[in-house]
Design an enzyme around this catalytic site. Structure first.
Site, PDB file in Angstrom:
ATOM      1  N   GLU A 115       3.026  23.186  12.426  1.00  0.00           N
ATOM      2  CA  GLU A 115       1.947  22.433  13.079  1.00  0.00           C
ATOM      3  C   GLU A 115       1.379  23.199  14.272  1.00  0.00           C
ATOM      4  O   GLU A 115       0.166  23.202  14.484  1.00  0.00           O
ATOM      5  CB  GLU A 115       2.435  21.048  13.511  1.00  0.00           C
ATOM      6  CG  GLU A 115       2.636  20.087  12.370  1.00  0.00           C
ATOM      7  CD  GLU A 115       1.348  19.664  11.666  1.00  0.00           C
ATOM      8  OE1 GLU A 115       0.233  19.856  12.209  1.00  0.00           O
ATOM      9  OE2 GLU A 115       1.460  19.128  10.548  1.00  0.00           O
ATOM     10  N   ALA A 146       0.664  18.311  17.026  1.00  0.00           N
ATOM     11  CA  ALA A 146       1.590  17.399  16.352  1.00  0.00           C
ATOM     12  C   ALA A 146       1.156  17.199  14.910  1.00  0.00           C
ATOM     13  O   ALA A 146       0.023  17.486  14.544  1.00  0.00           O
ATOM     14  CB  ALA A 146       1.626  16.055  17.081  1.00  0.00           C
ATOM     15  N   PHE A 168       0.848  -1.190   0.000  1.00  0.00           N
ATOM     16  CA  PHE A 168       0.000   0.000   0.000  1.00  0.00           C
ATOM     17  C   PHE A 168       0.878   1.232   0.000  1.00  0.00           C
ATOM     18  O   PHE A 168       1.886   1.287   0.709  1.00  0.00           O
ATOM     19  CB  PHE A 168      -0.894  -0.009   1.253  1.00  0.00           C
ATOM     20  CG  PHE A 168      -1.748   1.221   1.416  1.00  0.00           C
ATOM     21  CD1 PHE A 168      -2.873   1.409   0.639  1.00  0.00           C
ATOM     22  CD2 PHE A 168      -1.404   2.187   2.344  1.00  0.00           C
ATOM     23  CE1 PHE A 168      -3.661   2.552   0.797  1.00  0.00           C
ATOM     24  CE2 PHE A 168      -2.176   3.329   2.506  1.00  0.00           C
ATOM     25  CZ  PHE A 168      -3.310   3.497   1.726  1.00  0.00           C
ATOM     26  N   GLU A 188      -9.437  17.882   9.154  1.00  0.00           N
ATOM     27  CA  GLU A 188      -8.944  17.913  10.535  1.00  0.00           C
ATOM     28  C   GLU A 188      -9.818  18.863  11.358  1.00  0.00           C
ATOM     29  O   GLU A 188      -9.980  20.025  11.009  1.00  0.00           O
ATOM     30  CB  GLU A 188      -7.488  18.396  10.512  1.00  0.00           C
ATOM     31  CG  GLU A 188      -6.791  18.391  11.828  1.00  0.00           C
ATOM     32  CD  GLU A 188      -5.326  18.781  11.691  1.00  0.00           C
ATOM     33  OE1 GLU A 188      -4.519  18.188  12.401  1.00  0.00           O
ATOM     34  OE2 GLU A 188      -4.989  19.675  10.879  1.00  0.00           O
ATOM     35  N   GLY A 206       8.431  -1.944  16.540  1.00  0.00           N
ATOM     36  CA  GLY A 206       8.156  -3.331  16.197  1.00  0.00           C
ATOM     37  C   GLY A 206       7.580  -3.507  14.807  1.00  0.00           C
ATOM     38  O   GLY A 206       7.700  -4.581  14.213  1.00  0.00           O
ATOM     39  N   ARG A 246      -9.837  10.456  17.123  1.00  0.00           N
ATOM     40  CA  ARG A 246      -8.846   9.567  16.519  1.00  0.00           C
ATOM     41  C   ARG A 246      -9.549   8.299  16.063  1.00  0.00           C
ATOM     42  O   ARG A 246      -9.905   7.446  16.868  1.00  0.00           O
ATOM     43  CB  ARG A 246      -7.731   9.243  17.520  1.00  0.00           C
ATOM     44  CG  ARG A 246      -6.869  10.443  17.870  1.00  0.00           C
ATOM     45  CD  ARG A 246      -6.225  11.011  16.640  1.00  0.00           C
ATOM     46  NE  ARG A 246      -5.111  11.895  16.950  1.00  0.00           N
ATOM     47  CZ  ARG A 246      -4.385  12.480  16.039  1.00  0.00           C
ATOM     48  NH1 ARG A 246      -4.647  12.293  14.757  1.00  0.00           N
ATOM     49  NH2 ARG A 246      -3.392  13.267  16.379  1.00  0.00           N
ATOM     50  N   GLU A 302      -2.573  24.124  13.983  1.00  0.00           N
ATOM     51  CA  GLU A 302      -3.511  23.440  14.873  1.00  0.00           C
ATOM     52  C   GLU A 302      -4.026  24.303  16.015  1.00  0.00           C
ATOM     53  O   GLU A 302      -5.107  24.034  16.546  1.00  0.00           O
ATOM     54  CB  GLU A 302      -2.878  22.169  15.453  1.00  0.00           C
ATOM     55  CG  GLU A 302      -2.702  21.085  14.436  1.00  0.00           C
ATOM     56  CD  GLU A 302      -2.361  19.735  15.055  1.00  0.00           C
ATOM     57  OE1 GLU A 302      -2.183  19.639  16.292  1.00  0.00           O
ATOM     58  OE2 GLU A 302      -2.285  18.766  14.277  1.00  0.00           O
TER      59      GLU A 302
END
Length: 182
Positions: free
Chosen positions: A92, A76, A15, A141, A115, A64, A96
């Site tokens: 940012e 962020a 992807f 946003e 990971g 989220r 924001e």
């Protein structure tokens, strides 16, 4: 060679999105066996610890989707192609929250989920805050800007309203600053 290094035998891009890329790698393990690794490639991100002269931290509340809930976080966002982290942090913060700053200090950088992802998050502390009274959020946003006291931030952590690593780090950093002030 690192003692636990995994050599890539093959890599297949699955992807290629706006924010991330996903690839599946076949790797040779240190013991000679093979395994598969699903890897998320990310351009990197920034986060900003911004504390006003009145002693309040600027935060944003936003939904989220991966968590199916609203969180309260420090400002962020992801790095744009070729953008330096410090420039991204200033951008940012203003987009924001509507705040600009006169100086940014790099505090730390860390991998968010090593990971399975290579996202490197750079955290900055903003100084000389000035409210410009305009938000420039992305069209998809939606944020609510908050000015939070230290005690409120601690309570939000306890209530899991603040529940992400970068913002928990910011509250702990703030606690350290308060300890040093004594």
């Amino acid at each position: 060679m690192q003692i636990f290094e995994e050599k890539t035998i093959s890599s297949k891009k699955i992807f290629d999105g706006r924010v991330i890329q996903l690839q599946v790698d076949e790797v040779l393990l240190p013991n000679g066996k093979t395994s598969t690794r699903e890897i998320v490639k990310h351009p990197g991100a920034v986060a900003v610890i911004a504390i006003t002269d009145e002693g309040k931290m600027i935060m944003v509340e936003q939904y989220r989707k991966p968590l199916e809930r609203t969180l309260i976080e420090i400002p962020a966002g992801k790095l744009e192609q070729g953008e330096l982290p410090e420039r991204s942090a200033a951008r940012e913060l203003e987009e924001e929250t509507g705040y600009s700053c006169t100086a940014l200090e790099h505090l730390t950088s860390f991998y968010t989920s090593p990971g399975f992802a290579n996202e490197l998050l750079h955290i900055y502390k903003a100084d000389g805050l000035k409210l410009e009274n305009r938000l420039h959020t992305d069209e998809d946003e939606f944020v609510n800007v908050l000015e939070v006291t230290f005690e409120e931030a601690q309570q939000m952590v306890a209530e899991q309203k603040i529940y992400d690593a970068k913002t928990v780090y910011a509250v702990q950093y703030w606690q350290m600053l308060k300890t040093l002030e004594k």
